[in-house]
Design a protein around this motif. Sequence first.
Motif, PDB file in Angstrom:
ATOM      1  N   THR A 180       0.598  -1.073   0.119  1.00 33.85           N
ATOM      2  CA  THR A 180      -0.228  -0.270  -0.102  1.00 33.85           C
ATOM      3  C   THR A 180       0.611   1.224  -0.128  1.00 33.85           C
ATOM      4  O   THR A 180       1.764   1.391   0.854  1.00 33.85           O
ATOM      5  N   ILE A 181       0.434   2.738  -1.072  1.00 34.15           N
ATOM      6  CA  ILE A 181       1.254   3.271  -1.066  1.00 34.15           C
ATOM      7  C   ILE A 181       0.617   4.936  -0.354  1.00 34.15           C
ATOM      8  O   ILE A 181      -0.648   4.786  -1.299  1.00 34.15           O
ATOM      9  N   ILE A 182       1.299   5.447   0.748  1.00 36.34           N
ATOM     10  CA  ILE A 182       0.396   6.604   1.150  1.00 36.34           C
ATOM     11  C   ILE A 182       1.425   7.607  -0.147  1.00 36.34           C
ATOM     12  O   ILE A 182       2.623   7.757  -0.329  1.00 36.34           O
ATOM     13  N   VAL A 183      -0.090   8.619  -0.590  1.00 36.76           N
ATOM     14  CA  VAL A 183       0.647   9.257  -1.994  1.00 36.76           C
ATOM     15  C   VAL A 183       0.436  11.217  -1.083  1.00 36.76           C
ATOM     16  O   VAL A 183      -0.734  11.466  -0.413  1.00 36.76           O
ATOM     17  N   LEU A 238      -0.124  -4.780   6.730  1.00 32.22           N
ATOM     18  CA  LEU A 238       1.111  -3.537   7.481  1.00 32.22           C
ATOM     19  C   LEU A 238       2.354  -3.453   7.136  1.00 32.22           C
ATOM     20  O   LEU A 238       2.761  -2.484   7.978  1.00 32.22           O
ATOM     21  N   SER A 239       2.657  -4.852   6.897  1.00 35.07           N
ATOM     22  CA  SER A 239       3.610  -4.559   6.649  1.00 35.07           C
ATOM     23  C   SER A 239       4.697  -4.496   5.600  1.00 35.07           C
ATOM     24  O   SER A 239       5.751  -4.365   5.553  1.00 35.07           O
ATOM     25  N   LYS A 240       3.594  -3.750   4.716  1.00 37.82           N
ATOM     26  CA  LYS A 240       4.354  -2.962   2.863  1.00 37.82           C
ATOM     27  C   LYS A 240       3.552  -2.379   3.511  1.00 37.82           C
ATOM     28  O   LYS A 240       2.490  -1.643   1.388  1.00 37.82           O
ATOM     29  N   ILE A 241       3.813  -0.688   4.427  1.00 38.29           N
ATOM     30  CA  ILE A 241       3.007   0.465   3.431  1.00 38.29           C
ATOM     31  C   ILE A 241       4.495   1.389   2.886  1.00 38.29           C
ATOM     32  O   ILE A 241       5.342   1.326   3.794  1.00 38.29           O
ATOM     33  N   ARG A 278       7.827   0.102   5.381  1.00 37.62           N
ATOM     34  CA  ARG A 278       8.396  -0.368   4.547  1.00 37.62           C
ATOM     35  C   ARG A 278       9.924   0.345   3.774  1.00 37.62           C
ATOM     36  O   ARG A 278      10.956   0.279   4.011  1.00 37.62           O
ATOM     37  N   GLY A 279       9.508   1.645   3.239  1.00 37.92           N
ATOM     38  CA  GLY A 279       9.876   2.442   2.534  1.00 37.92           C
ATOM     39  C   GLY A 279       9.486   3.671   2.362  1.00 37.92           C
ATOM     40  O   GLY A 279       8.178   3.964   2.386  1.00 37.92           O
TER      41      GLY A 279
END
Length: 215
Positions: free
Chosen positions: A100-103, A168-171, A195-196
Motif C-alpha cells: 500500500t502506498i500513501i501519496v 501493514l508490513s508493506k506500507i 517499509r519504505g
Amino acid sequence: LQFKRMLKCALAKPLSLLLKTSVATGALVGTSALLLYTFQDKLLYYPSIPNRLPKTNEPGFRHPGGANLGYDNVYITTPDGLQLHGWFIKTKENPESAPTIIVFQGRAGNIGHRVPFLAALEKYCKSNLFIVGYRGYSYSEGKPTEKGIKIDSVATMDYIFSRKDIDLSKIFVLGSSMGGAVTVYGVTKSGQNVRGVILENTFTSISDMVDVVLP
C-alpha cells in the motif's frame, strides 16, 4: 566665513536627502517583511490552482473512476476536529497482500489532478493507494497551515495503520515536492513502522527554496 556657510548648506542637502531616502527604504522593507509574514501561507499553499474541488476538474481528473480505478471515499477526523477527505484505491489483484502506498501531493491543486499518476502507480506497482487532501485542499475542511498539515500527515499515517484489510508490513509513503516534507514529518512523528519512503522532486528546507525562487 561665507564660503563655509555655503559649503555647509551644500553638504546638508544631500545628507538630508540620503536620510529621507534611508527612512523611506527602511519603511518599505519593514512593510514588505510584515506583509510577507502575514500572507506567507497564501504564498506557500495553492489549493485552488487551477481548481480546489475535484468535481470542477476536466473529465478524467475528477475521481479515480475516471481512470477505471475502483475506490472508496474516506473521511479522517484530525485531533483538532477537522474532517479530511481522501480516496483509497485497491489494486485489482490480491489487495489484501499487496503493498500500500500513501501519496502526499505537492502544494498546488487538488487530489483529482493526481489521478493519472495514481493510475500509473496501480498499473506498474500493483499496489493499493491512498491519497488525502490536506486541510483546505479538495473536499477537506479548514485552511492550510504548516502546523495543520503536520497534524494531517500524522492523522493519515494513523488511519492507514488502523485498517485491517491490508498488509501493514508493506506500507510505503510517497511524497511529491512539498509532499516530501509532509512525508518525512508524518513518518518520523507517527512512530509507525513503514517499509519504505519515496521522495519525488522534494527539497531540503523552505529557506533553501526561497534562495532558489527569489535569489
